[in-house]
Design a protein around this motif. Structure first.
Motif, PDB file in Angstrom:
ATOM      1  N   ALA A 137       0.805  -1.216   0.000  1.00 43.47           N
ATOM      2  CA  ALA A 137       0.000   0.000   0.000  1.00 43.47           C
ATOM      3  C   ALA A 137       0.840   1.269   0.000  1.00 43.47           C
ATOM      4  O   ALA A 137       1.909   1.344   0.616  1.00 43.47           O
ATOM      5  N   ASP A 138       0.322   2.269  -0.696  1.00 38.13           N
ATOM      6  CA  ASP A 138       0.858   3.628  -0.637  1.00 38.13           C
ATOM      7  C   ASP A 138      -0.058   4.426   0.290  1.00 38.13           C
ATOM      8  O   ASP A 138      -1.180   4.771  -0.094  1.00 38.13           O
ATOM      9  N   PRO A 139       0.363   4.717   1.515  1.00 44.86           N
ATOM     10  CA  PRO A 139      -0.519   5.417   2.460  1.00 44.86           C
ATOM     11  C   PRO A 139      -0.986   6.781   1.957  1.00 44.86           C
ATOM     12  O   PRO A 139      -2.023   7.279   2.387  1.00 44.86           O
ATOM     13  N   GLY A 140      -0.209   7.350   1.033  1.00 45.92           N
ATOM     14  CA  GLY A 140      -0.627   8.636   0.479  1.00 45.92           C
ATOM     15  C   GLY A 140      -1.614   8.501  -0.663  1.00 45.92           C
ATOM     16  O   GLY A 140      -2.028   9.516  -1.235  1.00 45.92           O
ATOM     17  N   GLY A 141      -1.994   7.277  -1.002  1.00 43.96           N
ATOM     18  CA  GLY A 141      -2.911   7.035  -2.113  1.00 43.96           C
ATOM     19  C   GLY A 141      -4.147   6.276  -1.707  1.00 43.96           C
ATOM     20  O   GLY A 141      -4.451   5.233  -2.296  1.00 43.96           O
ATOM     21  N   VAL A 142      -4.844   6.760  -0.664  1.00 41.90           N
ATOM     22  CA  VAL A 142      -6.111   6.174  -0.246  1.00 41.90           C
ATOM     23  C   VAL A 142      -7.227   7.000  -0.890  1.00 41.90           C
ATOM     24  O   VAL A 142      -7.361   8.195  -0.594  1.00 41.90           O
ATOM     25  N   PHE A 143      -8.010   6.386  -1.759  1.00 45.71           N
ATOM     26  CA  PHE A 143      -9.011   7.106  -2.543  1.00 45.71           C
ATOM     27  C   PHE A 143     -10.417   6.598  -2.231  1.00 45.71           C
ATOM     28  O   PHE A 143     -10.618   5.399  -2.009  1.00 45.71           O
ATOM     29  N   VAL A 144     -11.383   7.526  -2.235  1.00 46.34           N
ATOM     30  CA  VAL A 144     -12.802   7.200  -2.134  1.00 46.34           C
ATOM     31  C   VAL A 144     -13.465   7.735  -3.403  1.00 46.34           C
ATOM     32  O   VAL A 144     -13.399   8.932  -3.683  1.00 46.34           O
ATOM     33  N   ILE A 145     -14.098   6.838  -4.146  1.00 44.46           N
ATOM     34  CA  ILE A 145     -14.648   7.177  -5.457  1.00 44.46           C
ATOM     35  C   ILE A 145     -16.167   7.099  -5.384  1.00 44.46           C
ATOM     36  O   ILE A 145     -16.731   6.099  -4.944  1.00 44.46           O
TER      37      ILE A 145
END
Length: 420
Positions: free
Chosen positions: A325-333
């Motif tokens: 995981a990239d913690p800076g890349g958590v997305f909600v779509i």
């Protein structure tokens, strides 16, 4: 066959002329092996550059790049970095409310007779021998009957019923007590001190229709004390599904409001009074979100209809994958309603054929403040939570592919050297 014994001497002399001469001085088999390795390295580099590596979705950089205007100036979706200001504006979004829409309309304390109701009239007289009483029979110990019951009648389009010797008596829009007074007034000079009792045997006009996921859908008659939504649902047998996945829709006067059943249970003010003619629809709709990417579990995850927050949703999927995981890349779509999106203060993407606004929210969980933002960010039905892979994870994939190519090239070199 063994390698050329003169190779070391050739290599030493060639090194003085530079690396290229050294390579040219090596046996042809080794030169081919090196060429294969170099070609493999170039192929893997090209593969990584053109996003040819297998992946569960775009990287953070790719999502950012896709949010930029295209060559034609079109913006396909909005990319919003979640911060305290965004969360604060979301908290001010007004939730759909029965109280806010219908709360000012109180209970119906009196019920007027309406078209379609069934009405029965009973008339008493003070003495026998009148229009509605039997004559006295001397052979009997008691006096004759002093009452007469007129069979129930349906209130017709003219809003009246027939009472013998009184004619058509208007009942629509009147309460039973008012109809009794009208009947007595019409018979005052014809019967012996008449009294009347009017009963609505089948209440059709003062009912609420309950349909959907209830034990027994029906027209539920209302009482004069005032009935609320949960009262009539209970009268219809209650709901079939669990409260957290049940939604209630109230239709009244051309308006329709839909809220979760849990809102009725947790907020008593939402349990508003119903009125004649209302339609209540009960539907089962499991609430879910989709988890994808570098999470502990990729699946469709159910949650309570009342809603959960981002931190709870991440916890239900097993958290972020520690190796990918990239913690800076958590997305909600999700799609937002235009009137709500505009409150955030961002420019709308190009609408295209969509009536709703496509939005990707990004939460930086590498920043400790991201945990507090995740605690306040609401997750809605059909949201997609996507966690992108870290750049090092993509590099590990490329290295894995490269090692495979190098292993194959080394095998070719070894086989060729032995064959020589």
């Amino acid at each position: 066959m063994a390698l050329d014994r003169n190779a070391p001497g050739l290599a030493a002399s060639a090194m003085e002329a530079g690396h290229g001469a050294y390579v040219r001085a090596l046996p042809s088999v080794l030169r081919k092996g090196i060429g294969l390795v170099v070609s493999a390295s170039m192929a893997v580099s090209s593969l990584a550059a053109c996003s040819g590596l297998p992946a569960s979705g775009p990287t953070t950089a790719e999502v950012t790049a896709a949010s930029k205007p295209t060559s034609t100036g079109e913006t396909r979706f909005a990319l919003i970095d979640v911060d305290p200001n965004v969360v604060a504006k979301m908290e001010k979004w007004s939730a759909v409310s029965l109280m806010g829409t219908f709360g000012k309309q109180g209970a119906v304390s009196t019920q007027a007779i309406g078209q379609g109701d069934y009405v029965q009239v009973t008339i008493w007289e003070a003495a026998s021998g009148g229009l509605f009483s039997a004559p006295t029979n001397a052979q009997l110990t008691g006096s004759g009957s002093r009452t007469a019951t007129i069979p129930e009648q349906v209130v017709g389009p003219d809003g009246a019923i027939t009472v013998p010797y009184a004619g058509r008596v208007r009942v629509i829009g009147r309460t039973p007590q008012q109809v009794e007074e009208a009947v007595v007034a019409a018979l005052q000079t014809k019967a012996i001190e008449p009294q009347a009792l009017v009963t609505v045997t089948k209440n059709i006009a003062n009912t609420v229709t309950v349909v959907g996921e209830v034990t027994g859908g029906a027209r539920v008659p209302l009482t004069t004390r005032g009935d609320r939504i949960l009262d009539v649902i209970a009268t219809a047998g209650g709901t079939k599904a669990a409260a957290h996945e049940t939604f209630v829709t109230l239709v009244r006067g051309g308006q329709s409001v839909r809220i979760p059943m849990q809102a009725l249970l947790t907020s008593p003010t939402e349990n508003v009074f119903v009125r004649p003619g209302d339609v209540i629809s009960v539907a089962k709709e499991p609430q879910t979100f989709t988890s994808a990417g570098a999470t502990g579990q990729n699946s469709v995850v159910p949650f309570d209809a009342i809603g959960i927050t981002l931190d709870q949703a991440i916890g239900r999927t097993g958290g972020l994958n520690d190796t990918r995981a990239d913690p800076g890349g958590v997305f909600v779509i999700r799609y937002e309603r235009p009137e709500e999106y505009d409150q955030l203060g961002f420019r709308r993407p190009d609408p295209g054929a969509l009536r709703q606004v496509p939005v990707i929210y990004r939460v930086n969980m590498r920043d400790p403040n991201g945990f507090f933002l995740a605690r306040s960010f609401p997750i809605r039905n059909k949201d997609i939570i996507f966690v992108s892979n870290a750049p090092v994870a993509e590099m590990q994939k490329a290295v894995g592919v490269l090692i495979g190519f190098i292993g194959a090239a080394a095998t070719v070199v070894a086989v060729a050297a032995v064959a020589r």
